[in-house]
Write a protein that holds these residues in place. Structure first.
Motif, PDB file in Angstrom:
ATOM      1  N   ASN A  55      45.241  42.553  43.054  1.00 29.58           N
ATOM      2  CA  ASN A  55      45.584  42.746  44.469  1.00 29.58           C
ATOM      3  C   ASN A  55      46.005  44.190  44.732  1.00 29.58           C
ATOM      4  N   LEU A  68      33.620  38.844  50.016  1.00 31.69           N
ATOM      5  CA  LEU A  68      34.860  38.093  50.225  1.00 31.69           C
ATOM      6  C   LEU A  68      34.685  37.012  51.286  1.00 31.69           C
ATOM      7  N   ARG A  95      41.516  39.545  42.777  1.00 27.84           N
ATOM      8  CA  ARG A  95      42.596  38.696  43.266  1.00 27.84           C
ATOM      9  C   ARG A  95      43.864  38.874  42.428  1.00 27.84           C
ATOM     10  N   ASP A  96      43.701  38.936  41.107  1.00 28.68           N
ATOM     11  CA  ASP A  96      44.854  39.021  40.219  1.00 28.68           C
ATOM     12  C   ASP A  96      45.644  40.315  40.411  1.00 28.68           C
ATOM     13  N   GLN A 125      37.558  37.795  40.205  1.00 24.53           N
ATOM     14  CA  GLN A 125      38.812  37.123  39.873  1.00 24.53           C
ATOM     15  C   GLN A 125      39.927  38.145  39.637  1.00 24.53           C
TER      16      GLN A 125
END
Length: 326
Positions: A263, A159, A260-261, A257
């Motif tokens: 979370n 990250l 992030r989506d 990805q």
């Protein structure tokens, strides 16, 4: 033009005399830099200083700085036990100094997960370390041995932008089968290269299995050494990291990805000790002797007396001081 990083690995035996190890690292670095396919980053193994803890910066890091500057390379020569004024007497960090091509000490990674109870003299570090290689527009995260077994460390370094995760190791034969698959998992879940080094030979009552390896961002083995001394230079295609993170691993799985989506909630991220699990789980033994007391309760280590290691620490310190003063 693509982004490629040549990584050199020094898979070496570790001697109790640090001077022997320093000479070995210097020699093998010279050999790697004389080869047809030369490295831009060279990585050693864990605990190459054996039994002679040092301050960072200090004479030993100056020795490594000169090697990095001479060859114009990024250099992680290995980890060393680090004396530090903030630590109690008899306690050390297990630390990996990192040098740039100018010989500058750009950072120090301190092992966050000492292998307790064996590393009972080691205090855990508290900081993730990711360093830049601006010539390649990339970042490299650094770990030491048992750190890899905790996915939080690799994930946080990822990250922070790491495209390459480097792990220095001093692992005994018993852990080869247990840990090998962890390397593939960390590379795959972080869509990053995983560069793992390990020492070889016999050291401190253990056989070190070697088998240093490199796994690519799609979880494929790129290179693996055997169980003997070895040096090797492997080219990493850094654009493969970018592609897998943007378009998916084998153009299908978008791990980072999707992180992030979705979370995912992390209810114990601020303090894992609050988790219900730890209300019933026993405490970790703080020394080898406490460990033996624990396992004897279930019938393990009941027979035999532990042999005391007889090492002339003062002579080893003297040898090192004389070598570094030359």
């Amino acid at each position: 033009m693509g982004r490629f990083l040549n990584v050199g690995i020094i898979q070496m035996p570790v001697n109790e005399d640090t001077v022997v190890n320093l000479k070995y690292i210097e020699q093998k670095t010279n050999e790697l830099m004389s080869a047809y396919h030369k490295p831009e980053l060279i990585v050693g193994v864990e605990c190459m200083e054996s039994f002679t803890a040092q301050y960072i910066p200090g004479p030993m890091t100056e020795f490594f700085s000169n090697i990095a500057k001479k060859h114009g390379i990024y250099f992680i020569p290995g980890s060393m036990y680090e004396k530090h004024n903030d630590l109690p007497k008899g306690k050390f960090y297990n630390s990996a100094p990192i040098f740039n091509p100018k010989g500058e000490l750009v950072d120090v990674y301190r092992k966050m997960a000492p292998w307790r109870p064996a590393e009972d003299i080691t205090e855990p570090g508290k900081r993730y370390v990711v360093f830049d290689i601006p010539e390649k527009n990339t970042k490299v995260g650094v770990q030491i041995c048992y750190d890899l077994n905790f996915p939080e460390i690799s994930r946080n370094e990822t990250l922070m932008g790491a495209e390459v995760l480097v792990k220095l190791t001093l692992d005994p034969q018993e852990l080869y089968g247990l840990n090998k698959n962890v390397h593939f998992t960390r590379a795959l879940e972080n869509q990053a290269y995983l560069v793992s080094t390990n020492a070889v030979g016999f050291f401190n009552g253990a056989h070190l299995y070697g088998n240093s390896l490199i796994v690519n961002p799609e979880g494929h083995l790129l290179w693996e050494a055997g169980q003997t001394e070895s040096v090797c230079t492997v080219t990493l295609d850094l654009d493969l990291v970018k592609r897998t993170r943007e378009y998916g691993t084998i153009f299908m799985d978008h791990y980072l990805q999707h992180l992030r989506d979705y979370n995912f909630p992390m209810p114990y991220a601020d303090d894992v000790t609050k988790a219900p699990l730890f209300k019933t789980l026993r405490r970790t033994p703080t020394s080898i002797y406490k460990y033996e007391e624990d396992v004897k309760q279930i019938g393990v280590c009941e027979i035999g007396n532990r042999n005391q290691i007889d090492i002339d620490f003062e002579q080893l310190e003297k040898n090192l001081a004389e070598f570094l003063e030359k």
